[in-house]
Design an enzyme around this catalytic site. Structure first.
Site, mmCIF file in Angstrom:
data_model
loop_
_atom_site.group_PDB
_atom_site.id
_atom_site.type_symbol
_atom_site.label_atom_id
_atom_site.label_comp_id
_atom_site.label_asym_id
_atom_site.label_seq_id
_atom_site.Cartn_x
_atom_site.Cartn_y
_atom_site.Cartn_z
ATOM 1 N N ARG A 25 0.855 -1.202 0.000
ATOM 2 C CA ARG A 25 0.000 0.000 0.000
ATOM 3 C C ARG A 25 0.887 1.247 0.000
ATOM 4 N NH1 ARG A 25 -2.582 -3.685 -0.293
ATOM 5 N NH2 ARG A 25 -2.658 -2.825 -2.356
ATOM 6 N N GLN A 78 -11.461 8.497 5.727
ATOM 7 C CA GLN A 78 -11.201 7.103 6.081
ATOM 8 C C GLN A 78 -9.904 6.655 5.418
ATOM 9 O OE1 GLN A 78 -15.127 4.714 5.697
ATOM 10 N NE2 GLN A 78 -15.471 6.634 4.629
ATOM 11 N N ASN A 79 -9.351 7.521 4.564
ATOM 12 C CA ASN A 79 -8.164 7.129 3.810
ATOM 13 C C ASN A 79 -6.910 7.223 4.667
ATOM 14 O OD1 ASN A 79 -9.907 6.832 1.742
ATOM 15 N ND2 ASN A 79 -9.347 8.723 0.676
ATOM 16 N N ASP A 111 -3.961 7.381 3.116
ATOM 17 C CA ASP A 111 -2.973 8.133 2.332
ATOM 18 C C ASP A 111 -2.939 9.577 2.828
ATOM 19 O OD1 ASP A 111 -4.790 9.930 0.797
ATOM 20 O OD2 ASP A 111 -5.476 8.109 -0.195
ATOM 21 N N HIS A 161 -8.885 6.210 10.122
ATOM 22 C CA HIS A 161 -8.346 4.843 10.087
ATOM 23 C C HIS A 161 -6.821 4.799 10.088
ATOM 24 C CE1 HIS A 161 -12.457 3.388 8.320
ATOM 25 N NE2 HIS A 161 -12.492 3.570 9.621
ATOM 26 N N GLY A 178 -16.677 9.299 -2.438
ATOM 27 C CA GLY A 178 -15.932 8.061 -2.678
ATOM 28 C C GLY A 178 -15.893 7.095 -1.523
ATOM 29 N N SER A 234 -18.183 3.775 0.236
ATOM 30 C CA SER A 234 -19.348 2.887 0.124
ATOM 31 C C SER A 234 -20.251 3.000 1.352
ATOM 32 C CB SER A 234 -18.871 1.439 -0.046
ATOM 33 O OG SER A 234 -18.042 1.078 1.040
HETATM 34 P P1 OAD Z 1 -14.828 1.252 -0.564
HETATM 35 O O1 OAD Z 1 -13.892 0.534 -1.481
HETATM 36 O O2 OAD Z 1 -15.703 0.438 0.304
HETATM 37 O O3 OAD Z 1 -15.772 2.205 -1.422
HETATM 38 C C1 OAD Z 1 -15.240 3.021 -2.427
HETATM 39 C C2 OAD Z 1 -16.322 3.929 -2.969
HETATM 40 O O4 OAD Z 1 -15.719 4.807 -3.900
HETATM 41 C C3 OAD Z 1 -17.450 3.191 -3.716
HETATM 42 O O5 OAD Z 1 -18.707 3.731 -3.321
HETATM 43 C C4 OAD Z 1 -17.140 3.490 -5.191
HETATM 44 O O6 OAD Z 1 -18.317 3.552 -5.996
HETATM 45 C C5 OAD Z 1 -16.485 4.850 -5.090
HETATM 46 N N1 OAD Z 1 -15.555 5.203 -6.190
HETATM 47 C C6 OAD Z 1 -14.823 4.396 -6.984
HETATM 48 N N2 OAD Z 1 -14.065 5.123 -7.822
HETATM 49 C C7 OAD Z 1 -14.319 6.434 -7.546
HETATM 50 C C8 OAD Z 1 -13.826 7.680 -8.060
HETATM 51 N N3 OAD Z 1 -12.914 7.729 -9.022
HETATM 52 N N4 OAD Z 1 -14.321 8.825 -7.529
HETATM 53 C C9 OAD Z 1 -15.251 8.796 -6.524
HETATM 54 N N5 OAD Z 1 -15.734 7.652 -6.000
HETATM 55 C C10 OAD Z 1 -15.267 6.482 -6.503
HETATM 56 O O7 OAD Z 1 -13.929 2.277 0.278
HETATM 57 P P2 OAD Z 1 -14.269 3.004 1.660
HETATM 58 O O8 OAD Z 1 -15.711 3.331 1.766
HETATM 59 O O9 OAD Z 1 -13.283 4.099 1.818
HETATM 60 O O10 OAD Z 1 -10.739 0.450 6.299
HETATM 61 O O11 OAD Z 1 -13.933 1.865 2.702
HETATM 62 C C11 OAD Z 1 -14.042 2.123 4.058
HETATM 63 C C12 OAD Z 1 -12.995 1.367 4.842
HETATM 64 O O12 OAD Z 1 -13.061 -0.009 4.483
HETATM 65 C C13 OAD Z 1 -11.563 1.746 4.500
HETATM 66 O O13 OAD Z 1 -11.132 2.889 5.227
HETATM 67 C C14 OAD Z 1 -10.797 0.526 4.860
HETATM 68 C C15 OAD Z 1 -11.703 -0.508 4.249
HETATM 69 O O14 OAD Z 1 -11.638 -1.783 4.725
HETATM 70 C C16 OAD Z 1 -9.706 -0.153 6.919
HETATM 71 O O15 OAD Z 1 -8.811 -0.713 6.321
HETATM 72 C C17 OAD Z 1 -9.792 -0.066 8.406
#
Ligand code: OAD
Length: 236
Positions: free
Chosen positions: A57, A87-88, A90, A105, A171, A173
């Site tokens: 990563r 939640q990122n 980075d 996170h 961005g 879910s």
């Molecule tokens: P997800 O991978 O669950 O969701 C990503 C979201 O971004 C989805 O709703 C996609 O439709 C959307 N998406 C994809 N490409 C995009 C773009 N170019 N522009 C805008 N949106 C886009 O990621 P998170 O919701 O961040 O936690 O996940 C939450 C947590 O789950 C993370 O922080 C991580 C993960 O497991 C830990 O590792 C503790």
């Protein structure tokens, strides 16, 4: 006084910077079982694998640059009191110039002592390996909130949400709690914009949905905010 604009961002924010999301097709959790690389149990059972996962990563982050979405969000600080809850793990919001960022996170560029969690170190290379220790001689671990661990910044995040005049969700879910529950701390009736090409798990009503990727979506947001601001001022 500037209005407070709160952003809740997730992995989609950084997708156009070349960092994979977790749950989209081909996302990180397609190739790894979360409990094998991102949990305290995994760290006990196979720390090498956990470190390798985060080294990968980190290598991707070392190559990444903020995208137009990160940069446009930073530019909003001229006009709004912007606070980003992300939640990122980075640091692309920071690199783009945003100033108030709360990481829920953890942070990939940091490591911490397994003996004393208050000892946190900035990493200058993408690799953290077995044998890398703190001043006390204890192994360093990624400064990441793993599944099953408490989220230390959640109360701070709730307080920020409670003060929002405008909420922007980008961005994510919205399936991982407690982060996903934060939107319910926003005051009722404030404008809420959701930027996402997919369909986040959202049950709020009255949301303005911008079904685009972050870079284009934040541009649309700037226009919509300008309309809203002009309308808002006229009512005063
Ligand atoms: P997800 O991978 O669950 O969701 C990503 C979201 O971004 C989805 O709703 C996609 O439709 C959307 N998406 C994809 N490409 C995009 C773009 N170019 N522009 C805008 N949106 C886009 O990621 P998170 O919701 O961040 O936690 O996940 C939450 C947590 O789950 C993370 O922080 C991580 C993960 O497991 C830990 O590792 C503790």
């Amino acid at each position: 006084m500037k209005q407070k604009l709160v952003v809740l961002s997730g992995a989609g924010m950084s997708q156009e910077s070349g960092l994979k999301t977790f749950r989209d097709m081909g996302g990180i959790w397609d190739n790894y079982h979360v409990e094998e690389v991102a949990s305290p149990e995994a760290w006990k059972k196979n720390p090498e694998l956990v470190l390798r996962f985060y080294n990968e990563r980190r290598k991707a982050l070392w190559e990444a640059r903020p995208n137009a979405g990160h940069i446009a969000l930073a530019s909003l600080e001229d006009r709004y009191d912007v606070e980003i809850i992300t939640q990122n793990v980075d640091d692309l919001h920071e690199q783009a110039g945003s100033r108030k960022i709360l990481h829920l996170h953890g942070e990939l560029r940091k490591a911490r002592s397994t003996a004393d969690p208050s000892r946190i170190y900035t990493l200058h290379t993408p690799e953290l390996n077995i044998g890398d220790v703190c001043e006390l001689g204890s192994q360093l671990r990624p400064h990441i909130v793993w599944f099953g661990e408490p989220v230390p910044n959640i109360v701070k995040a709730q307080k920020i949400m409670e003060k929002a005049d405008i909420l922007v969700v980008i961005g994510t879910s919205l399936v991982v709690y407690p982060a996903a529950g934060l939107i319910h701390f926003a005051p009722e009736g404030i404008p809420i914009y959701v930027i996402d090409p997919g369909s986040p798990n959202l049950t709020l009503s009255g949301v303005v949905y911008i079904q685009k990727k972050a870079s284009e979506g934040v541009n649309d947001l700037l226009e919509k905010l300008e309309h809203y601001r002009l309308g808002f001022n006229q009512k005063e």
